[in-house]
Design a protein around this motif. Structure first.
Motif, mmCIF file in Angstrom:
data_model
loop_
_atom_site.group_PDB
_atom_site.id
_atom_site.type_symbol
_atom_site.label_atom_id
_atom_site.label_comp_id
_atom_site.label_asym_id
_atom_site.label_seq_id
_atom_site.Cartn_x
_atom_site.Cartn_y
_atom_site.Cartn_z
ATOM 1 N N ARG A 16 -47.882 -120.016 5.972
ATOM 2 C CA ARG A 16 -49.142 -120.082 6.724
ATOM 3 C C ARG A 16 -50.284 -119.451 5.922
ATOM 4 O O ARG A 16 -51.382 -119.996 5.856
ATOM 5 N N ILE A 17 -50.022 -118.311 5.311
ATOM 6 C CA ILE A 17 -51.050 -117.638 4.506
ATOM 7 C C ILE A 17 -51.481 -118.523 3.342
ATOM 8 O O ILE A 17 -52.669 -118.673 3.065
ATOM 9 N N TRP A 18 -50.512 -119.125 2.654
ATOM 10 C CA TRP A 18 -50.849 -119.972 1.519
ATOM 11 C C TRP A 18 -51.571 -121.237 1.951
ATOM 12 O O TRP A 18 -52.462 -121.720 1.240
ATOM 13 N N SER A 19 -51.221 -121.794 3.111
ATOM 14 C CA SER A 19 -51.924 -123.002 3.566
ATOM 15 C C SER A 19 -53.367 -122.679 3.945
ATOM 16 O O SER A 19 -54.287 -123.434 3.611
ATOM 17 N N VAL A 20 -53.574 -121.546 4.614
ATOM 18 C CA VAL A 20 -54.946 -121.142 4.953
ATOM 19 C C VAL A 20 -55.723 -120.829 3.683
ATOM 20 O O VAL A 20 -56.896 -121.203 3.552
ATOM 21 N N PHE A 21 -55.087 -120.169 2.734
ATOM 22 C CA PHE A 21 -55.728 -119.889 1.446
ATOM 23 C C PHE A 21 -56.125 -121.183 0.747
ATOM 24 O O PHE A 21 -57.227 -121.290 0.191
ATOM 25 N N GLY A 22 -55.256 -122.177 0.786
ATOM 26 C CA GLY A 22 -55.564 -123.467 0.165
ATOM 27 C C GLY A 22 -56.738 -124.157 0.832
ATOM 28 O O GLY A 22 -57.619 -124.696 0.147
ATOM 29 N N ILE A 23 -56.771 -124.147 2.154
ATOM 30 C CA ILE A 23 -57.882 -124.777 2.883
ATOM 31 C C ILE A 23 -59.191 -124.056 2.589
ATOM 32 O O ILE A 23 -60.214 -124.695 2.315
ATOM 33 N N LEU A 24 -59.166 -122.718 2.632
ATOM 34 C CA LEU A 24 -60.381 -121.948 2.344
ATOM 35 C C LEU A 24 -60.843 -122.169 0.907
ATOM 36 O O LEU A 24 -62.050 -122.279 0.645
ATOM 37 N N SER A 25 -59.904 -122.251 -0.022
ATOM 38 C CA SER A 25 -60.269 -122.507 -1.416
ATOM 39 C C SER A 25 -60.893 -123.889 -1.566
ATOM 40 O O SER A 25 -61.892 -124.051 -2.276
ATOM 41 N N LEU A 26 -60.312 -124.883 -0.922
ATOM 42 C CA LEU A 26 -60.839 -126.241 -1.000
ATOM 43 C C LEU A 26 -62.259 -126.325 -0.433
ATOM 44 O O LEU A 26 -63.143 -126.922 -1.060
#
Length: 121
Positions: A16-26
């Motif tokens: 979950r942390i990595w998916s949110v990090f990916g969305i925020l980065s994108l």
């Protein structure tokens, strides 16, 4: 007797942390690219006294703030009433701030453009 505080994690929290990090980065990368390129049709097109590019930045920033609040402040696990009170209050205050800034900024701009005051600062 000591309390066993170990937590069995199946990796879903890390995922979950990595998916949110990916969305925020994108979203941040999209904002940076739009800020560097500044497409002319987004800069020249106005909507409610502001360029469409600025509105896109505002919407993307609000989305990032919502996602951070939802995921990292653990609002997804709270009761519906608490979630609504936090999110709706923030959205109301942001909308109110935007209204005040746009209204007052446009008034000041019109006063200086119509010659009642001079641009002396």
């Amino acid at each position: 007797m000591a309390h066993d505080a170990t937590h069995q994690d199946d990796g879903s929290a890390v995922k979950r942390i990595w998916s949110v990090f990916g969305i925020l980065s994108l979203v941040t990368i999209v904002e940076v690219i739009l800020g560097i390129i500044k497409p002319e049709f987004l800069v020249k097109t106005t909507f409610i006294y502001m360029s469409l590019l600025n509105w896109i930045f505002i919407v993307l920033t609000l989305y990032k703030a919502y996602l951070i609040t939802w995921a990292f402040m653990h609002m997804e696990h709270e009761s519906k009433g608490l979630r609504r009170s936090v999110v709706w209050t923030g959205l109301f205050l942001i909308a109110y701030l935007l209204f005040i800034l746009l209204t007052e900024g446009d008034y000041i701009y019109e006063v200086y453009q119509n010659g009642q005051m001079t641009w002396d600062f």
